[in-house]
Write a protein that holds these residues in place. Structure first.
Motif, PDB file in Angstrom:
ATOM      1  N   ARG A  36       0.971  -1.169  -0.018  1.00  0.00           N
ATOM      2  CA  ARG A  36       0.032   0.182   0.061  1.00  0.00           C
ATOM      3  C   ARG A  36       0.750   1.315  -0.134  1.00  0.00           C
ATOM      4  O   ARG A  36       0.380   2.241  -0.496  1.00  0.00           O
ATOM      5  CB  ARG A  36      -0.959   0.077   1.251  1.00  0.00           C
ATOM      6  N   TYR A  37       2.183   1.127   0.567  1.00  0.00           N
ATOM      7  CA  TYR A  37       2.985   2.468   0.482  1.00  0.00           C
ATOM      8  C   TYR A  37       3.444   2.524  -1.038  1.00  0.00           C
ATOM      9  O   TYR A  37       3.406   3.975  -1.182  1.00  0.00           O
ATOM     10  CB  TYR A  37       4.044   2.080   1.254  1.00  0.00           C
ATOM     11  N   GLU A  38       3.863   1.659  -1.687  1.00  0.00           N
ATOM     12  CA  GLU A  38       4.123   1.867  -2.990  1.00  0.00           C
ATOM     13  C   GLU A  38       3.232   2.418  -3.752  1.00  0.00           C
ATOM     14  O   GLU A  38       3.104   3.296  -4.641  1.00  0.00           O
ATOM     15  CB  GLU A  38       4.713   0.631  -3.654  1.00  0.00           C
ATOM     16  N   LEU A  39       1.727   1.995  -3.720  1.00  0.00           N
ATOM     17  CA  LEU A  39       0.651   2.577  -4.199  1.00  0.00           C
ATOM     18  C   LEU A  39       0.214   4.103  -3.929  1.00  0.00           C
ATOM     19  O   LEU A  39       0.160   4.872  -4.538  1.00  0.00           O
ATOM     20  CB  LEU A  39      -0.646   1.694  -4.022  1.00  0.00           C
ATOM     21  N   ALA A  40       0.505   4.349  -2.627  1.00  0.00           N
ATOM     22  CA  ALA A  40       0.449   5.695  -2.182  1.00  0.00           C
ATOM     23  C   ALA A  40       1.375   6.629  -2.806  1.00  0.00           C
ATOM     24  O   ALA A  40       1.181   7.911  -2.981  1.00  0.00           O
ATOM     25  CB  ALA A  40       0.521   5.826  -0.440  1.00  0.00           C
ATOM     26  N   LYS A  41       2.557   6.197  -3.074  1.00  0.00           N
ATOM     27  CA  LYS A  41       3.585   7.014  -3.401  1.00  0.00           C
ATOM     28  C   LYS A  41       3.149   7.309  -4.869  1.00  0.00           C
ATOM     29  O   LYS A  41       3.327   8.316  -5.575  1.00  0.00           O
ATOM     30  CB  LYS A  41       5.292   6.496  -3.375  1.00  0.00           C
ATOM     31  N   GLN A  42       2.681   6.351  -5.685  1.00  0.00           N
ATOM     32  CA  GLN A  42       2.084   6.367  -6.924  1.00  0.00           C
ATOM     33  C   GLN A  42       0.954   7.558  -7.236  1.00  0.00           C
ATOM     34  O   GLN A  42       1.044   8.169  -8.133  1.00  0.00           O
ATOM     35  CB  GLN A  42       1.899   5.249  -7.818  1.00  0.00           C
ATOM     36  N   VAL A  43       0.295   7.358  -6.244  1.00  0.00           N
ATOM     37  CA  VAL A  43      -0.895   8.307  -6.223  1.00  0.00           C
ATOM     38  C   VAL A  43      -0.807   9.731  -5.952  1.00  0.00           C
ATOM     39  O   VAL A  43      -1.299  10.491  -6.668  1.00  0.00           O
ATOM     40  CB  VAL A  43      -2.084   7.578  -5.343  1.00  0.00           C
ATOM     41  N   SER A  44       0.269   9.748  -5.199  1.00  0.00           N
ATOM     42  CA  SER A  44       0.699  11.157  -4.684  1.00  0.00           C
ATOM     43  C   SER A  44       1.135  11.941  -5.888  1.00  0.00           C
ATOM     44  O   SER A  44       1.253  13.327  -5.651  1.00  0.00           O
ATOM     45  CB  SER A  44       1.758  11.328  -3.436  1.00  0.00           C
TER      46      SER A  44
END
Length: 70
Positions: A56-64
């Protein structure tokens, strides 16, 4: 490299003159503070590694988006 200060600074170390009983109290308090610092640092690093391992951290970095990257 660390940024240098524009103004010169100096450090003065003076010996702390205390009674023996005061020295013992200070030693105990400094040791307790060191122990607490190390415990909190360990806990924080453990949480940080767990966050980095979470998908979920990798996903959050991409979304930001690009403004989230430095």
């Amino acid at each position: 490299m660390a940024k240098r200060s524009q103004t010169p600074s100096f450090t003065l170390e003076l010996p702390l003159r205390v009674e023996l009983w005061q020295e013992h109290i200070l030693e105990k308090r400094f040791e307790a503070a060191r122990f607490m610092y190390n415990a909190l640092l360990h806990k924080g690093m453990k949480r940080l590694r767990r966050m980095w391992a979470d998908p979920r951290y990798e996903l959050a970095k991409q979304v930001s988006g690009p403004e989230g990257k430095k």
